[in-house]
Scaffold this motif. Structure first.
Motif, short mmCIF file in Angstrom:
data_model
loop_
_atom_site.label_atom_id
_atom_site.label_comp_id
_atom_site.label_asym_id
_atom_site.label_seq_id
_atom_site.Cartn_x
_atom_site.Cartn_y
_atom_site.Cartn_z
N VAL A 68 104.06 64.35 46.01
CA VAL A 68 103.98 63.71 44.71
C VAL A 68 103.30 64.63 43.70
O VAL A 68 102.20 65.13 43.95
N ASP A 69 103.96 64.84 42.57
CA ASP A 69 103.35 65.61 41.48
C ASP A 69 102.46 64.68 40.66
O ASP A 69 102.90 63.60 40.24
N ILE A 70 101.21 65.09 40.44
CA ILE A 70 100.31 64.31 39.60
C ILE A 70 99.70 65.23 38.55
O ILE A 70 99.65 66.45 38.72
N ALA A 71 99.23 64.63 37.47
CA ALA A 71 98.55 65.42 36.44
C ALA A 71 97.16 65.80 36.93
O ALA A 71 96.76 66.96 36.90
N GLY A 72 96.43 64.80 37.44
CA GLY A 72 95.11 65.06 38.00
C GLY A 72 94.12 65.62 36.99
O GLY A 72 94.42 65.75 35.80
N ILE A 73 92.95 65.92 37.48
CA ILE A 73 91.90 66.57 36.69
C ILE A 73 91.37 67.72 37.54
O ILE A 73 90.92 67.50 38.66
N ARG A 74 91.45 68.92 37.01
CA ARG A 74 91.10 70.08 37.82
C ARG A 74 89.58 70.30 37.80
O ARG A 74 89.02 70.90 36.88
N VAL A 75 88.93 69.80 38.82
CA VAL A 75 87.49 69.97 38.99
C VAL A 75 87.20 69.89 40.47
O VAL A 75 87.93 69.22 41.21
N SER A 76 86.19 70.59 40.94
CA SER A 76 85.84 70.57 42.35
C SER A 76 84.38 70.15 42.51
O SER A 76 83.57 70.29 41.59
N HIS A 118 83.92 63.01 42.22
CA HIS A 118 84.05 63.42 40.82
C HIS A 118 85.33 62.83 40.21
O HIS A 118 86.10 62.11 40.89
N SER A 119 85.56 63.14 38.95
CA SER A 119 86.68 62.55 38.22
C SER A 119 88.03 62.96 38.81
O SER A 119 89.01 62.22 38.69
N SER A 134 74.92 69.34 31.49
CA SER A 134 75.55 68.02 31.47
C SER A 134 76.73 67.95 32.43
O SER A 134 77.54 68.88 32.52
N LEU A 135 76.84 66.80 33.12
CA LEU A 135 77.97 66.54 34.00
C LEU A 135 78.93 65.52 33.38
O LEU A 135 79.86 65.06 34.05
N ARG A 136 78.71 65.21 32.11
CA ARG A 136 79.53 64.20 31.44
C ARG A 136 81.02 64.56 31.52
O ARG A 136 81.39 65.71 31.29
N TYR A 137 81.83 63.57 31.85
CA TYR A 137 83.29 63.65 31.99
C TYR A 137 83.73 64.36 33.28
O TYR A 137 84.91 64.33 33.60
N LEU A 138 82.82 64.98 34.01
CA LEU A 138 83.15 65.54 35.32
C LEU A 138 82.95 64.50 36.41
O LEU A 138 83.66 64.47 37.40
N VAL A 139 81.93 63.66 36.21
CA VAL A 139 81.66 62.53 37.09
C VAL A 139 81.45 61.31 36.20
O VAL A 139 81.19 61.43 35.00
#
Length: 221
Positions: free
Chosen positions: A175-183, A14-15, A196-201
C-alpha cells in the motif's frame, strides 16, 4: 472484527507511526489498530533507551485521542526477546474471530527472511507493507521474498493496492501512503538538545518526554 497490528520499540511513538496507522485503517476499513510495544527487539537488541513503562505510557496517551487506536502490553509481559511469530500465533489463538493485519514498512519487509520462522508468519495474519516516499524496495528485490514465492498463489490490484494471496488464504497488501517522514532516532536526538518536538510527536507525548527528562543524559526514575 478487522484488527491492524503495529509492533515496534516506539521509542518514542511519533507522528509517523500515528499517521501510518490512520491511513491504513481507512484504506483497509479496519475496526481498530493495536500498538504492541516490544520489550527487547531481536532486530535491535538492547538499543531501546526509554524504559518499557515510559514507552507504554506514551502510546496510551496517543490512543486516548483516537477511538480506533488501542495499546497492548502482551510483549512486555513475555520473556524477551519479542518474536513476531509468537505474537501473531497468540493473537490468532486468543482472537479466533478477528481478521488480523500486521502492518510494517517496506524497509523492514525486505529483510523478513531473517525473522524467526518467517514462513509461518503469513499463516497467522494478513500482512500490510507500507510503501512511503523515500523508502523504496531495492532494485534487485521482488515484492514477495524469493523463499516464499511458492506460498503465494496469485496477485491482483484493488483500490490502488497490490495484493498477493497466500496458500492459507491470508493476503499480502502493498500500500502506498503519504505518511510523515520522521524516525524515533531523529526525535530522540532533537529531545537530547532540548529543542521543540512540536508536530513530530503529539502534545501529550512532548509534555511527557519533558516531564520525565527522557532522552537526556540522565533520565528520571
Amino acid at each position: 472484527m478487522k484488527t491492524g497490528i503495529m509492533g515496534g520499540s516506539f521509542d518514542p511513538v511519533h507522528s509517523g507511526h500515528l499517521r501510518a496507522a490512520e491511513e491504513i485503517s481507512e484504506r483497509l476499513a479496519l475496526d481498530e489498530v493495536v500498538f504492541i510495544p516490544t520489550l527487547v527487539s531481536p532486530h535491535k537488541g538492547s538499543e531501546t533507551i526509554a524504559a518499557a513503562s515510559h514507552r507504554l505510557n506514551m502510546l496510551n496517551l496517543c490512543a486516548k485521542s483516537n477511538l480506533r487506536f488501542r495499546v497492548s502490553d502482551m510483549e512486555l509481559r513475555r520473556k524477551p526477546p519479542s518474536y513476531t511469530v509468537d505474537t501473531l500465533r497468540s493473537l490468532k489463538q486468543d482472537e479466533p474471530g478477528n481478521e488480523h493485519y500486521f502492518i510494517m514498512g517496506c524497509e523492514l519487509f525486505v529483510g523478513i527472511e531473517t525473522w524467526k520462522n518467517f514462513a509461518e508468519l503469513f499463516r497467522y495474519s494478513n500482512f500490510v507493507v507500507l510503501r512511503r516516499p523515500g523508502y523504496d524496495f531495492p532494485a534487485s528485490a521482488g515484492p514477495v521474498p524469493l523463499a516464499l514465492e511458492n506460498d503465494f498463489r496469485y496477485s491482483y490490484t484493488e483500490k490502488g493496492m497490490d495484493v498477493f494471496t497466500h496458500i492459507s488464504s491470508n493476503k499480502l497488501f502493498f500500500v502506498d501512503i503519504a505518511g510523515i517522514r520522521v524516525s524515533s532516532t531523529e526525535v530522540r536526538e532533537i529531545a537530547r538538545t532540548g529543542s521543540s518536538l512540536r508536530y513530530l510527536v503529539v502534545r501529550e507525548v512532548e509534555e511527557y518526554i519533558d516531564e520525565k527528562c527522557l532522552y537526556k543524559l540522565e533520565e528520571k526514575p
